[in-house]
Design an enzyme around this catalytic site. Structure first.
Site, short mmCIF file in Angstrom:
data_model
loop_
_atom_site.label_atom_id
_atom_site.label_comp_id
_atom_site.label_asym_id
_atom_site.label_seq_id
_atom_site.Cartn_x
_atom_site.Cartn_y
_atom_site.Cartn_z
N ASP A 7 -5.04 -11.91 1.84
CA ASP A 7 -6.46 -11.79 2.19
C ASP A 7 -7.22 -13.11 2.14
O ASP A 7 -8.26 -13.25 2.79
CB ASP A 7 -7.15 -10.77 1.28
CG ASP A 7 -6.82 -9.33 1.67
OD1 ASP A 7 -6.28 -9.13 2.76
OD2 ASP A 7 -7.11 -8.42 0.88
N GLN A 26 0.82 -1.22 0.00
CA GLN A 26 0.00 0.00 0.00
C GLN A 26 0.85 1.26 0.00
O GLN A 26 0.45 2.28 -0.58
CB GLN A 26 -0.95 -0.01 1.20
CG GLN A 26 -2.03 -1.07 1.11
CD GLN A 26 -2.80 -1.24 2.40
OE1 GLN A 26 -2.38 -0.77 3.45
NE2 GLN A 26 -3.93 -1.92 2.33
#
Length: 433
Positions: free
Chosen positions: A310, A169
């Site tokens: 995830d 990110q």
């Protein structure tokens, strides 16, 4: 605190995969940085995406929800150039993507930005940005353990060295920002890059909106300055990280067909297909994007979770019912998600009868024949843990009690609607029932 009692029973039917949260973040940001009007279709208004929409509004974009699309007037358009406030507050809610993408973007504007949030967000490290701010003389202050970050100063072009093993990110945040600066920049990755798939999604979205970046084998990125995000119409594809829940349900004897998946997708979580195939599943691709599942006895394997963090909670569920021992490695970053996901996966699945050993950077899972159920489990207020436990309930011997299920709104608000439509049996549960 909402609590469901969920009963065993296989799921059956067809489900439309919700739109990709990762791609929606990127589409909204690129459109909001644009020079005109964009229309974004097939967008899921989860809590995280609403946070990014509101964040870009705070930076001057005009964003309205229409019946079939999100209407975005970019900040570089004439209508928005004077729309930004000098002292702005950006509420990230619990969205780590919103926070880490928007921190550098906020530094292209005059004035100051204050970032606030909730839940575990204040524990997400931001040291990568603090080092950049210190090097460039950008003022910043924050409260440790709580998200209350204040920034004042303009980011300048240059050479930026970023680690690739903390969070992609940070890299995406810088890539979004640097093309808008006056001069050219370079981002150098100093370690092996984890979650390459997320960088691919960022580069793909930016390219779709007219931004050019040279990618030298993920070791360095060359970014020309003075570029412009070109507004356009954009459709969000289906989310593999959400489809993974129903793919694993199929592996555990349900019969769910999942549509609206791009079989050529760049999403890193598409790796769920390859992982499940290694575990002896047969996955059939249908022309319209459906994935038909033919089930066999699941086998153990070694899974490197560094590129697909995830999907690790629900993959751990599948591994719990495999023959033999499965090792899931390189997943230490899951400890700083919405909760400590390694601890949550081990503790909650073990309550159901799984046999999981939690290590610092890995999970060791010895498969069992059945999960017993008949106990109370907790989502840890983490959407992916809640959905994983709901899927686990379908193969338990007895019902489970799931506490704090509402957290699914963070990414997949309609999950339990879809779960019910597929035959899932659950109801609200009150203490003493």
């Amino acid at each position: 605190m909402g609590t469901f009692k969920i009963y065993p029973g296989k799921l059956k039917g067809e489900v439309k995969t919700p739109p990709s949260k990762s791609m929606a973040h990127r589409g909204v940001i690129c459109a909001a940085l644009g020079d005109g009007i964009s229309k974004i279709r097939n967008i899921n208004y989860s809590d995280d995406i609403i946070a990014t929409i509101n964040a870009m509004r705070s930076l001057g974009a005009i964003i309205t929800k229409e019946d079939e699309y999100l209407h975005v007037i970019g900040i570089k358009s004439e209508k928005c150039k004077k729309n930004i406030e000098l002292n702005r507050t950006i509420d990230c809610n619990e969205s780590g993507s919103t926070l880490r993408f928007l921190v550098p973007i906020s530094c292209i504007f005059e004035g100051s930005s204050r970032f606030i949030g909730r839940g575990n967000l204040g524990k997400r490290p931001l040291d990568t940005y603090y080092e950049i701010f210190d090097n460039q003389g950008i003022k910043h202050s924050y409260k440790k353990g709580k998200l209350d970050l204040r920034i004042e100063g303009i980011l300048k072009c240059g050479e930026f060295k970023l680690r690739g093993d903390i969070s992609s990110q940070f890299i995406s945040g810088m890539l979004f920002t640097l093309p808008l600066l006056e001069g050219d920049s370079k981002v150098i990755i100093t370690t092996d890059l984890e979650s390459k798939g997320y960088i691919d999604l960022t580069l793909s979205a930016m390219s779709d909106f007219g931004i050019e970046i040279i990618n030298n084998n993920y070791r360095e990125f060359i970014i020309k300055g003075n570029q412009t995000y070109k507004s356009r119409n954009y459709r969000i594809e289906g989310d593999y990280s959400q489809a993974a829940f129903f793919l694993v349900a199929d592996a555990l004897k349900s019969e769910v067909f999942i549509n609206d998946l791009n079989l050529e997708s760049l999403q890193g979580d598409k790796e769920v297909i390859e992982i499940l195939e290694r575990m002896n599943m047969k996955i059939k691709n249908i022309d319209n994007g459906l994935l038909g599942i033919q089930r066999e006895n699941l086998g153990s394997t070694i899974i490197d979770g560094s590129q697909c963090p995830d999907i690790i909670p629900v993959i751990s569920l599948a591994a719990s019912l495999c023959n033999g021992r499965t090792e899931i490695i390189n997943v230490g970053r899951l400890r700083i998600k919405e909760c400590d996901r390694l601890s949550a996966v081990a503790s909650e699945l073990n309550k159901l009868g799984a046999h999981i050993i939690e290590k610092e950077d890995s999970l060791i899972i010895d498969g069992v024949k059945t999960l017993k159920g008949g106990v109370k489990v907790w989502s840890h207020k983490d959407h992916r843990i809640a959905m994983m436990l709901a899927i686990a309930s379908t193969v338990c011997m007895e019902p489970i009690i799931l506490e704090d299920y509402e957290c699914i709104s963070k990414s997949y608000p309609a999950f339990f609607d879809d779960f019910k439509a597929l035959g899932g049996n659950f109801h609200e549960w009150n203490l003493g029932e």
